[in-house]
Design an enzyme around this catalytic site. Structure first.
Site, short mmCIF file in Angstrom:
data_model
loop_
_atom_site.label_atom_id
_atom_site.label_comp_id
_atom_site.label_asym_id
_atom_site.label_seq_id
_atom_site.Cartn_x
_atom_site.Cartn_y
_atom_site.Cartn_z
N ASP A 109 -18.50 -10.06 -39.64
CA ASP A 109 -19.19 -11.31 -39.93
C ASP A 109 -20.22 -11.63 -38.83
OD1 ASP A 109 -18.80 -13.86 -41.88
OD2 ASP A 109 -18.98 -14.60 -39.83
N ARG A 110 -20.13 -12.78 -38.17
CA ARG A 110 -21.10 -13.12 -37.13
C ARG A 110 -21.11 -12.06 -36.03
NH1 ARG A 110 -23.90 -16.00 -40.01
NH2 ARG A 110 -25.02 -16.87 -38.24
N ARG A 113 -23.41 -9.34 -36.78
CA ARG A 113 -24.82 -9.69 -36.56
C ARG A 113 -25.16 -9.62 -35.07
NH1 ARG A 113 -26.00 -10.90 -41.54
NH2 ARG A 113 -24.31 -11.70 -42.84
N HIS A 154 -22.16 -22.31 -47.26
CA HIS A 154 -21.90 -22.75 -45.89
C HIS A 154 -23.06 -22.38 -44.96
CE1 HIS A 154 -20.48 -18.61 -45.99
NE2 HIS A 154 -20.48 -18.58 -44.68
N TRP A 155 -23.83 -21.34 -45.26
CA TRP A 155 -24.99 -21.00 -44.43
C TRP A 155 -25.97 -22.18 -44.38
CZ3 TRP A 155 -27.49 -15.66 -43.74
CH2 TRP A 155 -26.52 -14.69 -43.48
N TYR A 216 -25.43 -20.97 -36.88
CA TYR A 216 -26.03 -20.82 -38.21
C TYR A 216 -27.46 -21.33 -38.25
CZ TYR A 216 -21.83 -19.05 -40.41
OH TYR A 216 -20.77 -18.24 -40.77
N HIS A 275 -13.17 -10.95 -47.79
CA HIS A 275 -14.08 -10.99 -46.64
C HIS A 275 -13.42 -10.62 -45.31
CE1 HIS A 275 -17.34 -12.28 -44.06
NE2 HIS A 275 -16.61 -13.24 -43.53
#
Length: 310
Positions: A109-110, A113, A154-155, A216, A275
């Protein structure tokens, strides 16, 4: 199999990265492997996987800035404090403090990135990269549609301004954590109650809520500026992409085809999960990461858990 917190061979280590404390749990004596979590977790998302991998690697399960027990600087007007560039630099600092100038990275997830940005900004540092249940941020925004807006609402909610998400989440952070995670779990290993309690503990800090919203906002702002500047540039080190066959990513993207636009050497597959792969499919994640990171791994590292700070 379950151990929350991570078992005793793991020791806490915190470094000062430009005035922000970055916290991690460290164990093992093999080639260095940095594990990064996603939203709204901490390093604890790896509680099934990290102990198993520590038999073969020096595992560093870190908290990103703004999350867990890492520092949470107040966001500035452009959210640069939570750009993936800055978050990646934190982790490079952490690993160098542990004695590792080159290391492998796995990010969910994050954290994926952050790992992607790290491989671009520090190509001589990252030896191999695994990304779990993501496609690149630039691709997601460039191809956003109604399905994305509904599936990843949610983004946009977290990136809203004027303190709106902070105020609403802060009213009942436990509900937000449990509802958000529960909506993205489909079969497989259930969430461990102790892990969920740890996420709630960390996320009940208003500074953590503010930091995660800034994370975000950065993705929709300064991160895109950095990504646009690197348009067409590909990661040269091997990249493994794993995703949940029931996740939004698995249902809506040709994951390997997308990543081949951003990385030169791509492999991977879907797992029977939604997820949260490290918690829903820990045995499969462990096996995939062990195989991928053992291939072409560096010599065994000199670090021992006794080197870690209290």
């Amino acid at each position: 199999m379950t151990s929350v917190p991570l078992p005793s061979p793991f020791r806490s280590h915190t470094v000062d990265a430009g005035g922000v404390g970055i916290h991690a749990k460290v164990a093992g004596s093999g080639p260095p492997l940095l594990l990064l979590h996603g939203y709204p977790q901490t390093h604890v998302i790896w509680h099934h996987v990290a102990p198993a991998l520590a038999a073969d690697f020096t595992v560093v399960a870190a908290d990103l800035r703004g999350y867990g027990d890492s520092g949470k600087p107040a966001p500035g007007p452009d959210d640069a404090e939570y750009s993936k560039r800055v978050m990646a630099a934190d982790q490079v600092h952490l690993m160098r403090d542990l004695g590792f100038d080159r290391f492998a990275v796995a990010g969910h997830d994050r954290g994926g990135r952050v790992g992607h940005r790290m491989a671009l900004d520090h190509p001589d540092v990252v030896t191999r990269l695994a990304v779990l249940d993501i496609v690149p941020t630039r691709h997601t925004f460039a191809n956003a549609d109604a399905a994305f807006g509904l599936g990843y609402y949610h983004w946009f909610f977290l990136a809203a301004g004027h303190g709106i998400p902070e105020r609403l989440i802060g009213g009942d952070p436990e509900f937000w954590i449990r509802a958000r995670m529960g909506a993205r779990h489909a079969g497989g290993t259930p969430f461990d109650p102790a892990a969920e309690a740890e996420y709630v503990r960390c996320f009940s800090d208003p500074a953590a809520i503010a930091a995660s919203c800034s994370d975000y906002r950065a993705a929709a702002g300064i991160d895109l500026e950095h990504d646009d500047a690197d348009a067409g540039r590909r990661i040269e080190v091997p990249l493994l992409a794993l995703w949940g066959e029931r996740s939004f990513v698995g249902r809506n993207y040709a994951v390997l085809d997308v990543w081949r636009e951003y990385a030169a050497q791509v492999s991977g597959r879907a797992l029977a999960a939604d997820h949260y792969l490290p918690e829903e499919a820990p045995a499969e994640v462990t096996a995939e990461l062990r195989t991928f990171f053992t291939t072409g791994s560096a010599p065994r590292a000199a670090f021992t858990t006794g080197s870690a700070g209290a």
